[in-house]
Enzyme design. Structure first.
Site, PDB file in Angstrom:
ATOM      1  N   ASN A  73      48.690  40.481  29.575  1.00 38.87           N
ATOM      2  CA  ASN A  73      48.469  41.688  28.773  1.00 38.87           C
ATOM      3  C   ASN A  73      49.850  42.257  28.481  1.00 38.87           C
ATOM      4  O   ASN A  73      50.454  42.897  29.336  1.00 38.87           O
ATOM      5  CB  ASN A  73      47.610  42.681  29.565  1.00 38.87           C
ATOM      6  CG  ASN A  73      47.514  44.022  28.861  1.00 38.87           C
ATOM      7  OD1 ASN A  73      47.854  44.155  27.687  1.00 38.87           O
ATOM      8  ND2 ASN A  73      47.041  45.036  29.588  1.00 38.87           N
ATOM      9  N   TRP A  74      50.338  41.989  27.293  1.00 41.82           N
ATOM     10  CA  TRP A  74      51.711  42.382  26.975  1.00 41.82           C
ATOM     11  C   TRP A  74      51.851  43.884  26.750  1.00 41.82           C
ATOM     12  O   TRP A  74      52.956  44.401  26.682  1.00 41.82           O
ATOM     13  CB  TRP A  74      52.176  41.638  25.713  1.00 41.82           C
ATOM     14  CG  TRP A  74      52.384  40.171  25.887  1.00 41.82           C
ATOM     15  CD1 TRP A  74      52.103  39.416  27.004  1.00 41.82           C
ATOM     16  CD2 TRP A  74      52.927  39.272  24.913  1.00 41.82           C
ATOM     17  NE1 TRP A  74      52.436  38.107  26.774  1.00 41.82           N
ATOM     18  CE2 TRP A  74      52.942  37.985  25.495  1.00 41.82           C
ATOM     19  CE3 TRP A  74      53.395  39.428  23.603  1.00 41.82           C
ATOM     20  CZ2 TRP A  74      53.409  36.869  24.808  1.00 41.82           C
ATOM     21  CZ3 TRP A  74      53.851  38.317  22.931  1.00 41.82           C
ATOM     22  CH2 TRP A  74      53.866  37.052  23.524  1.00 41.82           C
ATOM     23  N   LYS A  75      50.733  44.562  26.566  1.00 38.53           N
ATOM     24  CA  LYS A  75      50.764  46.009  26.261  1.00 38.53           C
ATOM     25  C   LYS A  75      51.617  46.239  25.019  1.00 38.53           C
ATOM     26  O   LYS A  75      51.645  45.395  24.135  1.00 38.53           O
ATOM     27  CB  LYS A  75      51.238  46.795  27.480  1.00 38.53           C
ATOM     28  CG  LYS A  75      50.466  46.391  28.741  1.00 38.53           C
ATOM     29  CD  LYS A  75      50.650  47.303  29.896  1.00 38.53           C
ATOM     30  CE  LYS A  75      49.808  46.787  31.072  1.00 38.53           C
ATOM     31  NZ  LYS A  75      49.788  47.696  32.198  1.00 38.53           N
ATOM     32  N   HIS A  95      40.671  48.798  28.819  1.00 36.43           N
ATOM     33  CA  HIS A  95      41.794  48.865  29.759  1.00 36.43           C
ATOM     34  C   HIS A  95      41.984  50.321  30.194  1.00 36.43           C
ATOM     35  O   HIS A  95      41.796  51.247  29.406  1.00 36.43           O
ATOM     36  CB  HIS A  95      43.071  48.326  29.112  1.00 36.43           C
ATOM     37  CG  HIS A  95      44.187  48.169  30.091  1.00 36.43           C
ATOM     38  ND1 HIS A  95      44.984  49.229  30.470  1.00 36.43           N
ATOM     39  CD2 HIS A  95      44.617  47.096  30.808  1.00 36.43           C
ATOM     40  CE1 HIS A  95      45.852  48.796  31.379  1.00 36.43           C
ATOM     41  NE2 HIS A  95      45.654  47.517  31.598  1.00 36.43           N
ATOM     42  N   GLU A 155      44.489  52.101  30.530  1.00 31.35           N
ATOM     43  CA  GLU A 155      45.407  52.891  29.689  1.00 31.35           C
ATOM     44  C   GLU A 155      44.702  53.374  28.434  1.00 31.35           C
ATOM     45  O   GLU A 155      44.979  54.469  27.933  1.00 31.35           O
ATOM     46  CB  GLU A 155      46.650  52.050  29.355  1.00 31.35           C
ATOM     47  CG  GLU A 155      47.570  51.925  30.566  1.00 31.35           C
ATOM     48  CD  GLU A 155      48.350  50.619  30.633  1.00 31.35           C
ATOM     49  OE1 GLU A 155      48.474  49.925  29.603  1.00 31.35           O
ATOM     50  OE2 GLU A 155      48.837  50.293  31.736  1.00 31.35           O
ATOM     51  N   GLU A 159      40.715  46.116  37.847  1.00 29.17           N
ATOM     52  CA  GLU A 159      42.094  46.587  37.948  1.00 29.17           C
ATOM     53  C   GLU A 159      42.136  47.971  38.595  1.00 29.17           C
ATOM     54  O   GLU A 159      41.883  48.975  37.931  1.00 29.17           O
ATOM     55  CB  GLU A 159      42.721  46.678  36.554  1.00 29.17           C
ATOM     56  CG  GLU A 159      42.782  45.362  35.822  1.00 29.17           C
ATOM     57  CD  GLU A 159      43.871  45.367  34.756  1.00 29.17           C
ATOM     58  OE1 GLU A 159      44.759  44.512  34.834  1.00 29.17           O
ATOM     59  OE2 GLU A 159      43.849  46.238  33.864  1.00 29.17           O
ATOM     60  N   GLY A 171      51.212  48.364  37.285  1.00 32.88           N
ATOM     61  CA  GLY A 171      52.600  48.686  36.970  1.00 32.88           C
ATOM     62  C   GLY A 171      53.335  49.406  38.088  1.00 32.88           C
ATOM     63  O   GLY A 171      54.418  49.941  37.890  1.00 32.88           O
ATOM     64  N   SER A 229      49.731  44.635  39.212  1.00 31.34           N
ATOM     65  CA  SER A 229      50.931  44.122  39.890  1.00 31.34           C
ATOM     66  C   SER A 229      50.743  42.727  40.463  1.00 31.34           C
ATOM     67  O   SER A 229      51.290  42.396  41.515  1.00 31.34           O
ATOM     68  CB  SER A 229      51.400  45.098  40.978  1.00 31.34           C
ATOM     69  OG  SER A 229      51.766  46.337  40.405  1.00 31.34           O
ATOM     70  N   GLY A 279      50.172  42.165  33.596  1.00 26.59           N
ATOM     71  CA  GLY A 279      50.965  43.003  32.699  1.00 26.59           C
ATOM     72  C   GLY A 279      52.437  42.624  32.774  1.00 26.59           C
ATOM     73  O   GLY A 279      52.892  41.676  32.139  1.00 26.59           O
ATOM     74  N   GLY A 280      53.193  43.374  33.576  1.00 28.28           N
ATOM     75  CA  GLY A 280      54.643  43.208  33.677  1.00 28.28           C
ATOM     76  C   GLY A 280      55.104  41.760  33.801  1.00 28.28           C
ATOM     77  O   GLY A 280      56.017  41.328  33.088  1.00 28.28           O
TER      78      GLY A 280
HETATM   79  P1  PGA Z   1      50.629  45.075  35.728  1.00 27.97           P
HETATM   80  O1  PGA Z   1      49.522  45.422  34.602  1.00 27.97           O
HETATM   81  O2  PGA Z   1      50.483  43.611  36.013  1.00 27.97           O
HETATM   82  O3  PGA Z   1      51.940  45.415  35.080  1.00 27.97           O
HETATM   83  O4  PGA Z   1      50.336  45.920  36.898  1.00 27.97           O
HETATM   84  C1  PGA Z   1      48.246  44.865  34.658  1.00 27.97           C
HETATM   85  C2  PGA Z   1      47.399  45.447  33.553  1.00 27.97           C
HETATM   86  O5  PGA Z   1      47.532  46.636  33.247  1.00 27.97           O
HETATM   87  O6  PGA Z   1      46.586  44.724  32.947  1.00 27.97           O
END
Ligand code: PGA
Length: 248
Positions: A9-11, A94, A96, A166, A172, A212, A233-234
């Site tokens: 998930n590149w956001k 998600h 966010e 999640e 993050g 994470s 994500g990251g």
């Molecule tokens: P993260 O993000 O791996 O940076 O914690 C995961 C996500 O939000 O899908």
């Protein structure tokens, strides 16, 4: 047997050119992956990334979709638009999106229906906040989110849906849920699906962990019997890191 699925998930990261570079680096590193590999990229990257992915086993995903087929929704993107770009997966709900863009269990449900109606598979996210976690509300929250997300979704559509658990406090932050805690919550989600649809669909549906997840912890998370993959994500923003997770 459920085939694991690991999705990046590149956001809101990577311009189209940067995206092209990243997937070009990534493709050879994951060519022997035994799991399904997906990259969920920003809308404006979709077309170029699709081209760059040609001949690779990496699948293309988006990060959001609107529930309406078309109309007066300035700034939004419909499922038929994604379909035309050959998007295979879309992340829906998600945390966010729920936190910053007002998404609710109801819009999540409507979006799932729109994606499926257009032949796009869904990664639907559920998860509790830190406060809910500390007040022992995790089970209540993820069960409710699951029940609402699947409202009026017929059993035959279940194979088009992946769930991502999640915990919001792990996203993050570098804090990961312990494999055992993630396993426990994911088992509860599976039980919720069992109550809604019965035993076989609940055993067949894939449930990812996200928050994470990285090259260091992927192996122990993936070793848990109920965890069928990750939403990353990251660590999906660097080809080498993401490849290490994929090749856990
Ligand atoms: P993260 O993000 O791996 O940076 O914690 C995961 C996500 O939000 O899908």
């Amino acid at each position: 047997m459920r085939k694991p699925i690991i999705a990046g998930n590149w956001k809101m990261n990577k311009t189209p050119e940067e995206a092209k570079t990243l997937v070009t680096e990534l493709a050879p590193l994951v060519k022997d992956a035994t799991c399904e590999v997906v990259v969920c990229v920003p809308f404006v990257d979709l077309a170029l990334v699709k081209k760059a992915l040609k001949g690779t086993k990496i699948k293309l995903g988006a990060q959001n979709v609107h529930w309406a087929e078309s109309g007066a929704f300035t700034g939004e993107i419909s499922a038929s638009m994604l379909k035309e770009l050959k998007v295979e997966y879309v992340i829906i709900g998600h945390s966010e999106r729920r936190q910053y863009f007002g998404e609710t269990d109801q819009t999540v449900n409507a979006k799932i229906k729109a994606a499926i109606a257009n032949g796009i598979k869904v990664i639907v996210c559920v998860g509790e906040t830190l406060e809910q976690h500390e007040q022992d509300e995790t089970i209540t929250v993820v069960s409710r989110q699951t029940i609402e997300a699947f409202k009026d979704i017929p059993k035959e559509d279940l194979k088009k849906i992946v769930i991502a658990y999640e915990p919001i406090w792990a996203i993050g932050t570098g804090k990961t849920s312990s494999p055992e805690d993630a396993e426990e919550t994911i088992s509860v989600i599976r039980k919720t699906i069992k109550k809604l649809y019965g035993s076989a669909p609940s055993e067949a549906i894939r449930i990812q962990y996200g928050g994470s997840m990285n090259p260091k912890n992927a192996k122990e998370l993936m070793a848990m019997p109920s965890i069928d993959g990750g939403l990353i994500g990251g660590a999906s923003l660097k080809a080498e890191d993401f490849a290490k997770v994929v090749n856990y």
